[in-house]
Structure formats: C-alpha cells, structure tokens
Write an enzyme that holds these catalytic residues in place. Structure first.
Site, PDB file in Angstrom:
ATOM      1  N   CYS A  43       0.817  -1.216   0.000  1.00 57.96           N
ATOM      2  CA  CYS A  43       0.000   0.000   0.000  1.00 57.96           C
ATOM      3  C   CYS A  43       0.849   1.263   0.000  1.00 57.96           C
ATOM      4  CB  CYS A  43      -0.943  -0.008   1.205  1.00 57.96           C
ATOM      5  SG  CYS A  43      -1.896   1.498   1.343  1.00 57.96           S
ATOM      6  N   CYS A  48      -1.499   1.721  -3.046  1.00 60.08           N
ATOM      7  CA  CYS A  48      -2.490   2.786  -2.843  1.00 60.08           C
ATOM      8  C   CYS A  48      -1.924   4.204  -2.788  1.00 60.08           C
ATOM      9  CB  CYS A  48      -3.242   2.576  -1.533  1.00 60.08           C
ATOM     10  SG  CYS A  48      -3.414   0.879  -1.005  1.00 60.08           S
ATOM     11  N   LYS A  51      -0.003   5.396  -5.979  1.00 60.82           N
ATOM     12  CA  LYS A  51      -1.054   5.412  -7.019  1.00 60.82           C
ATOM     13  C   LYS A  51      -1.915   6.660  -6.900  1.00 60.82           C
ATOM     14  CE  LYS A  51      -4.830   4.272  -6.044  1.00 60.82           C
ATOM     15  NZ  LYS A  51      -5.352   2.948  -5.782  1.00 60.82           N
ATOM     16  N   TYR A 177      -9.565  -3.259 -10.380  1.00 63.25           N
ATOM     17  CA  TYR A 177      -9.172  -1.982  -9.775  1.00 63.25           C
ATOM     18  C   TYR A 177      -7.917  -1.404 -10.436  1.00 63.25           C
ATOM     19  CZ  TYR A 177     -11.977  -2.774  -5.457  1.00 63.25           C
ATOM     20  OH  TYR A 177     -12.972  -2.970  -4.534  1.00 63.25           O
ATOM     21  N   GLU A 181      -7.645   1.919 -12.794  1.00 65.19           N
ATOM     22  CA  GLU A 181      -6.997   3.100 -12.213  1.00 65.19           C
ATOM     23  C   GLU A 181      -5.800   3.540 -13.053  1.00 65.19           C
ATOM     24  OE1 GLU A 181      -8.190   2.429  -7.522  1.00 65.19           O
ATOM     25  OE2 GLU A 181      -6.176   1.884  -8.153  1.00 65.19           O
ATOM     26  N   HIS A 436     -26.518  21.807   0.324  1.00 59.22           N
ATOM     27  CA  HIS A 436     -26.777  22.381  -1.001  1.00 59.22           C
ATOM     28  C   HIS A 436     -25.855  23.539  -1.317  1.00 59.22           C
ATOM     29  CE1 HIS A 436     -29.233  23.086  -4.517  1.00 59.22           C
ATOM     30  NE2 HIS A 436     -29.202  24.380  -4.226  1.00 59.22           N
ATOM     31  N   GLU A 441     -25.803  15.557  -1.972  1.00 57.70           N
ATOM     32  CA  GLU A 441     -27.192  15.717  -1.497  1.00 57.70           C
ATOM     33  C   GLU A 441     -28.155  14.837  -2.280  1.00 57.70           C
ATOM     34  OE1 GLU A 441     -29.199  19.519  -2.219  1.00 57.70           O
ATOM     35  OE2 GLU A 441     -27.727  19.993  -3.758  1.00 57.70           O
TER      36      GLU A 441
HETATM   37  P1  NDP Z   1      -8.618  -7.746  -9.694  1.00 54.15           P
HETATM   38  O1  NDP Z   1      -8.842  -9.093  -9.171  1.00 54.15           O
HETATM   39  O2  NDP Z   1      -9.444  -6.613  -9.188  1.00 54.15           O
HETATM   40  O3  NDP Z   1      -8.755  -7.750 -11.269  1.00 54.15           O
HETATM   41  C1  NDP Z   1      -8.023  -8.645 -12.060  1.00 54.15           C
HETATM   42  C2  NDP Z   1      -8.476  -8.472 -13.483  1.00 54.15           C
HETATM   43  O4  NDP Z   1      -7.633  -9.226 -14.339  1.00 54.15           O
HETATM   44  C3  NDP Z   1      -9.894  -8.962 -13.711  1.00 54.15           C
HETATM   45  O5  NDP Z   1     -10.511  -8.062 -14.584  1.00 54.15           O
HETATM   46  C4  NDP Z   1      -9.676 -10.337 -14.330  1.00 54.15           C
HETATM   47  O6  NDP Z   1     -10.688 -10.709 -15.198  1.00 54.15           O
HETATM   48  C5  NDP Z   1      -8.421 -10.109 -15.130  1.00 54.15           C
HETATM   49  N1  NDP Z   1      -7.652 -11.331 -15.355  1.00 54.15           N
HETATM   50  C6  NDP Z   1      -7.309 -12.262 -14.442  1.00 54.15           C
HETATM   51  N2  NDP Z   1      -6.584 -13.241 -15.012  1.00 54.15           N
HETATM   52  C7  NDP Z   1      -6.480 -12.919 -16.322  1.00 54.15           C
HETATM   53  C8  NDP Z   1      -5.858 -13.547 -17.423  1.00 54.15           C
HETATM   54  N3  NDP Z   1      -5.202 -14.690 -17.296  1.00 54.15           N
HETATM   55  N4  NDP Z   1      -5.964 -12.950 -18.632  1.00 54.15           N
HETATM   56  C9  NDP Z   1      -6.629 -11.783 -18.770  1.00 54.15           C
HETATM   57  N5  NDP Z   1      -7.224 -11.141 -17.754  1.00 54.15           N
HETATM   58  C10 NDP Z   1      -7.166 -11.712 -16.544  1.00 54.15           C
HETATM   59  O7  NDP Z   1      -7.074  -7.496  -9.493  1.00 54.15           O
HETATM   60  P2  NDP Z   1      -6.151  -6.208  -9.563  1.00 54.15           P
HETATM   61  O8  NDP Z   1      -4.856  -6.723 -10.029  1.00 54.15           O
HETATM   62  O9  NDP Z   1      -6.795  -5.086 -10.308  1.00 54.15           O
HETATM   63  O10 NDP Z   1      -6.065  -5.775  -8.039  1.00 54.15           O
HETATM   64  C11 NDP Z   1      -5.792  -6.726  -7.005  1.00 54.15           C
HETATM   65  C12 NDP Z   1      -6.559  -6.374  -5.773  1.00 54.15           C
HETATM   66  O11 NDP Z   1      -5.948  -5.260  -5.139  1.00 54.15           O
HETATM   67  C13 NDP Z   1      -7.997  -5.932  -6.014  1.00 54.15           C
HETATM   68  O12 NDP Z   1      -8.890  -7.004  -6.087  1.00 54.15           O
HETATM   69  C14 NDP Z   1      -8.267  -5.052  -4.835  1.00 54.15           C
HETATM   70  O13 NDP Z   1      -8.752  -5.855  -3.777  1.00 54.15           O
HETATM   71  C15 NDP Z   1      -6.916  -4.472  -4.510  1.00 54.15           C
HETATM   72  N6  NDP Z   1      -6.814  -3.085  -4.978  1.00 54.15           N
HETATM   73  C16 NDP Z   1      -7.625  -2.142  -4.427  1.00 54.15           C
HETATM   74  C17 NDP Z   1      -7.562  -0.834  -4.832  1.00 54.15           C
HETATM   75  C18 NDP Z   1      -8.466   0.178  -4.228  1.00 54.15           C
HETATM   76  O14 NDP Z   1      -8.997  -0.076  -3.146  1.00 54.15           O
HETATM   77  N7  NDP Z   1      -8.660   1.330  -4.857  1.00 54.15           N
HETATM   78  C19 NDP Z   1      -6.626  -0.396  -5.868  1.00 54.15           C
HETATM   79  C20 NDP Z   1      -5.834  -1.476  -6.402  1.00 54.15           C
HETATM   80  C21 NDP Z   1      -5.939  -2.759  -5.958  1.00 54.15           C
HETATM   81  P3  NDP Z   1     -12.070 -11.358 -14.687  1.00 54.15           P
HETATM   82  O15 NDP Z   1     -12.860 -10.245 -14.109  1.00 54.15           O
HETATM   83  O16 NDP Z   1     -12.660 -11.909 -15.934  1.00 54.15           O
HETATM   84  O17 NDP Z   1     -11.700 -12.404 -13.697  1.00 54.15           O
END
Ligand code: NDP
Length: 451
Positions: A43, A48, A51, A177, A181, A436, A441
């Site tokens: 983080c 986080c 980022k 996410y 982002e 407001h 709101e």
């Molecule tokens: P996520 O699990 O959110 O997303 C992973 C993405 O990659 C999904 O869209 C998934 O598709 C896709 N994917 C997975 N495997 C493959 C593959 N083999 N080929 C192509 N696409 C694939 O993971 P992130 O890496 O974005 O983030 C990890 C975690 O970190 C998040 O889940 C979150 O909990 C945390 N995080 C939180 C943030 C915040 O609070 N603002 C910011 C950044 C991270 P599909 O949907 O089809 O499975």
C-alpha cells in the site's frame, strides 16, 4: 522467563503485519518483525499511496481545461514525469521511515531480511533462527502475469511507478481496480491508452450500472476499451516498441504493455510446507475467523489470505488478531459491508450489495438511481456525468447498498458506509437534510424508485 525468544514473530512489514506488531507490543508482548523489501508494504511503497499521487497528477489535465470556463487563462501546461516520480519517491521514503519509527517506538525488534518458517515455533532470518510462541504471516501478494509468448515484455504496477519515461502509447490489460486506475492515470498524463479486458464489461462484481456508466465515461475521456479480448503474443519490434497480437487476430503497437490481471498471495519460500500450513486454490493461506491457520500458533492476515485484498481490511485483521491473542479482548474481523473505491477518473465508490446481489437475496428490492451533470461541469465543456444508486429492501426499508460514479465518490461513500453499517433505512436518508449545492445531497433526495 519464556522458553521462546519472542512472544510474536511477524513475517511481513505491510499494513497488516505492522498494525499487528504494534498493537501486540502495546499489549506487552515481546515482538519481532521482518520485512525483506521496505516497511510499509504494498500500500505505502508500491500501491495505494503512490497510485493516489499519480491519480492526482493525472486529473490536473482536466482541471486546467475546466478552469478556463471559470475565467482562468492558462499558458500551455506541460508535464514532467521525472518531477512527479521524484516527489512521489521522496514522500514514500518519508512514510517508510515513519513506519519504522512507529515500530521502534512500540519496542518491536526490526529485521530487514527474508523470513521463513522452519518449525511451528521457529523463524529463520538469514543465518539466524529465532523462536516465537506465535507466528504471524503477513507477506502480502505479488502481481500475477499469465504466461504467453512475449509476456517478458510487459510491466506490472510495480514497474509502472518507476518507469524511466512516460510512454506515448500504453496498453493496460485487466478489468479490475488496478487496470482501470492505471488506464486513467496514463490517459490523464497524455498517453494514448488502451484498456484490454477479456470479459463483457470492466469491473466484474461491481453494480452493472456502475460498470456501464464508468466504461462510457472512460471512453469519453479518450481511453480505448477493447472488451472480450485477450493478448495472444507480444513482439519487440524495436528496443522500445511492442507489437501486440490479440486472440481475435487484430494487432496494436505500444511503447509499454501493463498487466493488471490480479495478484498472487506470497506463500512461496516462506516455509508453509515445513509445518504443513493449509493453502487454498490460489495459493492463499486458509484461516478461520480469528485469522488462525490450521497450525494452532500460526496466524495469517492481509492479502496472503486472499479474503478482501484492501489495506484497511488487512489492518483490521491484524488489529483483531493482536487484541485477541495478546490483549485479552476477543475480536473478530468483520468483512461485511466493507466500502471501497476505484480511483478511476471519475471515481467509483461502493458499499453493500449491488442491485443484482440484492435481487437474488431479497424479494422486494427497490432501486433508486440518479444520473446528472454536476453543477461544476455545467459551466464547462466537460461532459462527465455522475451516477448514484441506492438499493433498498422494500419490506424492511433498510438500505442494502450505495454506489456512485463521479467526483469525490470515495469521500462521499465513506460517510454513506457509516449509515449503512448502522442499519439506516431509506426513511433515514429521506429525512436527512441535504447539503446544497453538492452532488452528495442527491443521496438524500432520491424519492421515487426506478425499479
Ligand atoms: P482484480 O482481481 O481486481 O482484477 C483482475 C483483473 O484481471 C480482472 O478483470 C480479471 O478478469 C483479469 N484477469 C485475471 N486473469 C487474467 C488472465 N489470465 N488474462 C486476462 N485477464 C485476466 O485485481 P487487480 O490486479 O486489479 O487488483 C488486485 C486487488 O488489489 C484488487 O482485487 C483489490 O482488492 C486491490 N486493490 C484495491 C484498490 C483500491 O482499493 N482502490 C486499488 C488497487 C488494488 P475477470 O474479471 O474476468 O476475472
């Protein structure tokens, strides 16, 4: 005198591990912690916090345009990637040293090496082995990149924070996410940005209206979105140019290809096999509601357990663990109604059930929805639209979920989350007087359900 060197040995100095170590030490435990990279963890060091700095940086491009409609005339603004990276790194260094100081001030012994469990009460740090009554694994996760031809020519979020220069063209893969982002960050900083996702719509698991609305807004802001598409191969056509071939047969050229396709729990080479700690299908450590593994004195918190991979959740788990085991105060981390935000542009804020989830669980679900152009943008050429949604159980009147896409969604949803956790009903929202003029709101003025 205890037979062990420490009461608690924590492996991993991120949000969960540091909180657990500090709280346990405050409760009087003799605590050691080791971190092989930098204290602060994902983080603070490469997640986080850096980022969010980059999101702020990226948003300025739009702010400069909006400002002109308010009478400000601006010279042509230019962006210097190196200034952003240097300033961001300086702040991360400061936060890193604060984490170290907090631990030192709490009386925790700090190590800066890889830690490995070698027996149920022993942790090996470099050449030395220490014994501890309780061991906590808080080793986090690592970006996962699927293997395919040319996958070595990709970057992940780890590298994105330290690129030598801003790419002119970037392809970001994933629909979660991190992908959403970073697509916003690169687009806002002026890169030609394409987001490639294998599914029907980005942000699987979020409310469908939120997904559709955000997707439209990202496209309006200039991000190209390719859905139902996967990268088949990447070829380096020159030192800095990548030719991407998709499974559909189409191709793209980019200077960088970033993968944000999920994260893998860090359970390799930390000795889980030495004491037979049970792992799940994604390699995560399986824990009970007290964050205890199948080994009585070994616990795990945070991303390595793959419950909800969010910093405040890891911190909560670490705190509950320390209170329960060392503070004579049994506490269970509550994973219900955890609010979260996607720092896309515009932001997404969400808490509670999506409409789809609510309809599956409740027979009388009511949806309130509002979509509008914010007052700020009504004076500008900015066509961004805000979406707000409330999901209500028509029988009990309880608000089950709230969702927003728009400016300050994270800030607004944090407050709404308190109301929802407190069990607020729609009638409580209705008798709350709005502030407001604000966008927020709208959450207390939606009167007629749309479905
Ligand atoms: P996520 O699990 O959110 O997303 C992973 C993405 O990659 C999904 O869209 C998934 O598709 C896709 N994917 C997975 N495997 C493959 C593959 N083999 N080929 C192509 N696409 C694939 O993971 P992130 O890496 O974005 O983030 C990890 C975690 O970190 C998040 O889940 C979150 O909990 C945390 N995080 C939180 C943030 C915040 O609070 N603002 C910011 C950044 C991270 P599909 O949907 O089809 O499975």
């Amino acid at each position: 005198m205890s037979e062990f060197d420490y009461d608690l040995f924590v492996i991993g100095g991120g949000s969960g591990g540091v909180r657990a170590a500090r709280v346990a030490a405050d409760h009087g435990a003799r605590v050691a912690i080791t971190e092989e990279y930098r204290y602060g963890g994902t983080c603070v060091i490469r997640g986080c916090v850096p980022k969010k700095f980059m999101v702020y940086a990226a948003h300025f491009s739009e702010d400069f345009d909006d400002a002109e409609s308010y009478g400000w005339s601006s010279e042509k603004h230019t962006f210097d990637w190196n200034v952003l990276i240097q300033n961001k790194d300086k702040e991360i260094d400061r936060l890193n040293s604060i984490y170290i100081k907090l631990l030192e001030n709490a009386g925790v012994d700090l190590f800066h090496e890889h830690g490995k469990i070698v027996a149920s009460n022993s942790v090996q740090i470099g050449e030395k082995t220490f014994t501890a009554n309780t061991i906590l694994v808080a080793t986090g996760g690592t970006p996962f990149v699927p293997s395919f031809s040319g996958s070595e020519h990709t970057i992940t979020s780890n590298e994105a924070f330290h690129l030598d220069k801003l790419p002119e063209r970037i392809i970001v893969t994933g629909g979660g996410y991190i992908a959403v982002e970073f697509a916003g960050i690169f687009n806002g900083l002026g890169c030609q940005t394409e987001l490639v996702y294998r599914g029907e719509q980005i942000l699987r698991g979020f409310d469908q209206d939120v997904r559709d609305h955000l997707s439209k807004e990202l496209v309006k802001k200039g991000i190209g979105i390719r859905l139902n598409e996967t990268i088949e191969s990447i070829e380096l056509t020159s030192k800095a140019t990548r030719k991407v071939t998709y499974t559909s047969g189409e191709t793209s050229i980019a200077d960088q290809v970033m993968y944000a396709t999920g994260r893998t729990p860090n359970t390799e080479n930390i000795g889980v096999e030495s004491v037979d700690i049970a792992l799940g299908q994604s390699g995560e450590i399986i824990v009970d509601k007290y964050s205890r593994t199948n080994i009585n004195n070994v616990y795990a918190v945070g991303d390595v357990t793959n419950r909800i991979a969010l910093t405040p959740v890891a911190t909560m788990e670490g705190h509950c663990f320390a209170d329960t085991v060392f503070g004579n105060n049994e506490r269970i981390a509550d994973h219900r109604e955890v609010a979260s935000a996607v720092f896309s542009q515009p932001q997404v804020g969400t808490v509670g059930l999506t409409e789809h989830e609510a309809r599956a669980e409740y027979s009388n679900t009511q949806t309130y929805r509002s979509e509008f152009r914010s007052l700020k943008h009504s004076l500008t050429n900015n066509t961004e639209r805000t979406l707000m949604k409330l999901i209500v159980d028509g029988d009990s009147d309880r608000v089950l979920g709230a969702h927003m896409v728009g400016a300050d969604a994270a800030e607004i949803l944090q407050g709404i989350a308190i109301a929802i956790r407190a069990g607020a009903c729609k009638s409580d929202f209705d008798r709350t007087v709005g502030i407001h003029p604000s966008s927020a709101e709208e959450f207390v003025t939606m009167r007629t359900p749309v479905t």
